[in-house]
Enzyme design. Structure first.
Site, PDB file in Angstrom:
ATOM      1  N   SER A 212       0.784  -1.250   0.100  1.00 43.39           N
ATOM      2  CA  SER A 212       0.048   0.065  -0.133  1.00 43.39           C
ATOM      3  C   SER A 212       0.809   1.266   0.052  1.00 43.39           C
ATOM      4  O   SER A 212       1.986   1.110   0.326  1.00 43.39           O
ATOM      5  CB  SER A 212      -0.899   0.207   1.323  1.00 43.39           C
ATOM      6  OG  SER A 212      -1.432   1.358   1.393  1.00 43.39           O
TER       7      SER A 212
ATOM      8  N   TYR B 237      -1.987  -1.322  10.270  1.00 42.10           N
ATOM      9  CA  TYR B 237      -2.057  -1.591   8.786  1.00 42.10           C
ATOM     10  C   TYR B 237      -0.828  -1.078   8.189  1.00 42.10           C
ATOM     11  O   TYR B 237      -0.210  -1.713   7.547  1.00 42.10           O
ATOM     12  CB  TYR B 237      -3.235  -1.094   8.224  1.00 42.10           C
ATOM     13  CG  TYR B 237      -3.536  -1.033   7.011  1.00 42.10           C
ATOM     14  CD1 TYR B 237      -4.505  -1.895   6.599  1.00 42.10           C
ATOM     15  CD2 TYR B 237      -3.182  -0.033   5.962  1.00 42.10           C
ATOM     16  CE1 TYR B 237      -4.714  -2.127   5.053  1.00 42.10           C
ATOM     17  CE2 TYR B 237      -3.321  -0.274   4.803  1.00 42.10           C
ATOM     18  CZ  TYR B 237      -4.051  -1.096   4.200  1.00 42.10           C
ATOM     19  OH  TYR B 237      -4.347  -1.335   2.872  1.00 42.10           O
TER      20      TYR B 237
HETATM   21  P1  NAI Z   1     -12.050  -5.463  -0.137  1.00 37.84           P
HETATM   22  O1  NAI Z   1     -12.562  -5.142   1.208  1.00 37.84           O
HETATM   23  O2  NAI Z   1     -12.954  -5.136  -1.260  1.00 37.84           O
HETATM   24  O3  NAI Z   1     -11.270  -6.805  -0.327  1.00 37.84           O
HETATM   25  C1  NAI Z   1     -10.686  -7.710   0.544  1.00 37.84           C
HETATM   26  C2  NAI Z   1     -11.011  -9.148   0.586  1.00 37.84           C
HETATM   27  O4  NAI Z   1     -10.004 -10.010   1.417  1.00 37.84           O
HETATM   28  C3  NAI Z   1     -12.449  -9.597   0.700  1.00 37.84           C
HETATM   29  O5  NAI Z   1     -12.801 -10.479  -0.142  1.00 37.84           O
HETATM   30  C4  NAI Z   1     -12.369 -10.196   2.092  1.00 37.84           C
HETATM   31  O6  NAI Z   1     -13.147 -11.026   2.406  1.00 37.84           O
HETATM   32  C5  NAI Z   1     -10.868 -10.723   2.125  1.00 37.84           C
HETATM   33  N1  NAI Z   1     -10.373 -10.935   3.402  1.00 37.84           N
HETATM   34  C6  NAI Z   1     -10.423 -10.356   4.552  1.00 37.84           C
HETATM   35  N2  NAI Z   1      -9.858 -10.575   5.628  1.00 37.84           N
HETATM   36  C7  NAI Z   1      -9.695 -12.148   5.226  1.00 37.84           C
HETATM   37  C8  NAI Z   1      -8.837 -13.100   5.555  1.00 37.84           C
HETATM   38  N3  NAI Z   1      -8.631 -13.144   6.969  1.00 37.84           N
HETATM   39  N4  NAI Z   1      -8.804 -14.327   5.037  1.00 37.84           N
HETATM   40  C9  NAI Z   1      -9.103 -14.307   3.479  1.00 37.84           C
HETATM   41  N5  NAI Z   1      -9.658 -13.441   3.176  1.00 37.84           N
HETATM   42  C10 NAI Z   1     -10.001 -12.388   3.788  1.00 37.84           C
HETATM   43  O7  NAI Z   1     -10.742  -4.736  -0.275  1.00 37.84           O
HETATM   44  P2  NAI Z   1      -9.419  -4.423  -1.315  1.00 37.84           P
HETATM   45  O8  NAI Z   1      -9.391  -2.774  -1.223  1.00 37.84           O
HETATM   46  O9  NAI Z   1      -9.928  -5.226  -2.422  1.00 37.84           O
HETATM   47  O10 NAI Z   1      -8.428  -4.815  -0.464  1.00 37.84           O
HETATM   48  C11 NAI Z   1      -7.219  -5.831  -1.253  1.00 37.84           C
HETATM   49  C12 NAI Z   1      -5.946  -5.519  -0.966  1.00 37.84           C
HETATM   50  O11 NAI Z   1      -5.471  -4.303  -1.399  1.00 37.84           O
HETATM   51  C13 NAI Z   1      -5.714  -5.554   0.858  1.00 37.84           C
HETATM   52  O12 NAI Z   1      -4.736  -6.261   0.868  1.00 37.84           O
HETATM   53  C14 NAI Z   1      -5.571  -3.915   1.026  1.00 37.84           C
HETATM   54  O13 NAI Z   1      -4.908  -3.807   2.356  1.00 37.84           O
HETATM   55  C15 NAI Z   1      -5.073  -3.636  -0.194  1.00 37.84           C
HETATM   56  N6  NAI Z   1      -4.983  -2.132  -0.339  1.00 37.84           N
HETATM   57  C16 NAI Z   1      -6.396  -1.694  -0.828  1.00 37.84           C
HETATM   58  C17 NAI Z   1      -6.321  -0.170  -0.962  1.00 37.84           C
HETATM   59  C18 NAI Z   1      -7.603   0.560  -1.386  1.00 37.84           C
HETATM   60  O14 NAI Z   1      -7.540   1.693  -1.491  1.00 37.84           O
HETATM   61  N7  NAI Z   1      -8.661  -0.258  -1.722  1.00 37.84           N
HETATM   62  C19 NAI Z   1      -5.141   0.602  -1.161  1.00 37.84           C
HETATM   63  C20 NAI Z   1      -4.031  -0.281  -0.703  1.00 37.84           C
HETATM   64  C21 NAI Z   1      -3.763  -1.364  -0.491  1.00 37.84           C
END
Ligand code: NAI
Length: 278
Positions: free
Chosen positions: A139, A152
């Site tokens: 990130s 985080y």
């Molecule tokens: P999101 O909330 O849309 O998707 C996250 C997914 O991870 C969901 O499907 C959720 O069920 C799954 N998840 C959560 N905890 C889990 C666990 N313990 N075991 C297995 N699956 C789990 O969020 P997003 O934005 O798609 O996030 C994906 C990655 O991107 C994350 O690592 C997040 O930190 C990173 N990220 C996101 C940013 C953003 O602006 N959306 C910015 C920088 C990094």
């Protein structure tokens, strides 16, 4: 069809960046094995995405489940070529002088150890294949204060260092390891972090869309496909000489202060020089 005949494992693919990546890798010919804690969504995707998509419930904070996901992918498809360690959530938002040790442990397990275990349990399968690629989601929070909660952000900085060390150790097996640092991307993560309901989640993403022009030089919101494209590049043969590094995909969020890219904001010289000498 950059990934025809290849098996790609993606964690956190039920939503957001992971979901966008599942769809892109499928379009590019891969067999995709997705692990996520959200069983309902994963099962629904099984019926809508066709035979090249497999889902296995996986909580990435549990090493045994991460291992089971990798073993399942290899058994079902004959081997693993690409792993995208992407699952995550915002985690605890307490300040450094208030966060509990348990909350800190949880954030590290979810955002850092999960990636280490993803690499740990994918590596034997990638070695058997004679090489492969690992991509980890870090990130912009890894670089500066103010973009996310402290645990985080600390974990994401750890992901970058882990990526480097793992790349060094695994290069001898022709396994490349890289990271992506997304900026603000329209997904469910912000709503989940603040405990918003569905309507509020839509409101948050609409707001993020409107606010984009004031947040970063590229005046549109980041979308999951932006990160999926970066993951596909890093996983592909086109990135064959790229390892141990990260790709910032943030619409220029980290280029500098708003004054550096927005002509309507007074620049640094305007701030530090007397008016008649600017
Ligand atoms: P999101 O909330 O849309 O998707 C996250 C997914 O991870 C969901 O499907 C959720 O069920 C799954 N998840 C959560 N905890 C889990 C666990 N313990 N075991 C297995 N699956 C789990 O969020 P997003 O934005 O798609 O996030 C994906 C990655 O991107 C994350 O690592 C997040 O930190 C990173 N990220 C996101 C940013 C953003 O602006 N959306 C910015 C920088 C990094």
């Amino acid at each position: 069809m950059r990934f025809a005949g290849k098996t790609v494992v993606i964690t956190g693919g039920s939503s957001g960046i992971g979901r966008g990546s599942v769809e892109l890798f499928l379009r590019e010919g891969a067999t995709v094995v997705m692990g996520d804690i959200d069983e309902a969504q994963g099962t629904a995707m099984m019926s809508s995405l066709g035979d090249s998509f497999l889902f296995k419930k996986c909580d990435v904070t549990q090493e045994s489940e991460v291992k089971a996901l990798m073993d399942f992918a290899a058994e079902q498809t004959g081997g693993i070529d690409v792993v995208f360690n992407n699952a995550g959530a915002g985690g605890p938002r307490d300040a450094i002088d208030e966060i509990s040790g348990d909350d800190w442990d949880f954030a590290m397990a979810l955002l850092l150890k999960s990636v280490a275990m993803g690499i740990r349990h994918a590596a034997p399968h990638l070695k058997k294949r004679g090489g492969g690629a690992i991509v980890n989601t870090a990130s912009v929070c890894a670089f500066q204060a103010g973009y996310g909660p402290i645990a985080y952000s600390t974990a994401k900085a750890g992901v970058l260092h882990l990526t480097k060390i793992a790349a060094a150790e695994l290069a001898q097996y022709k396994i490349r390891v890289n990271a992506i640092c997304p900026g603000f991307i329209q997904t469910n993560i912000f709503a989940a972090t603040v405990g918003a309901n569905e309507d509020e989640a839509r409101e948050i993403n609409a707001f993020l869309g409107q606010a984009a022009a004031g947040v970063q030089p590229v005046a549109r919101p980041g979308v999951p496909g932006d990160i999926a494209e970066a993951a596909a590049y890093l996983a592909s043969d086109a990135a064959g000489f790229v390892t141990g590094t990260h790709l910032l995909v943030d619409g220029g969020l980290l280029v500098g202060t708003q004054a550096s890219w927005n002509p309507e904001i007074p620049g640094m010289l305007d701030a530090i020089l007397p008016e008649h000498l600017r």
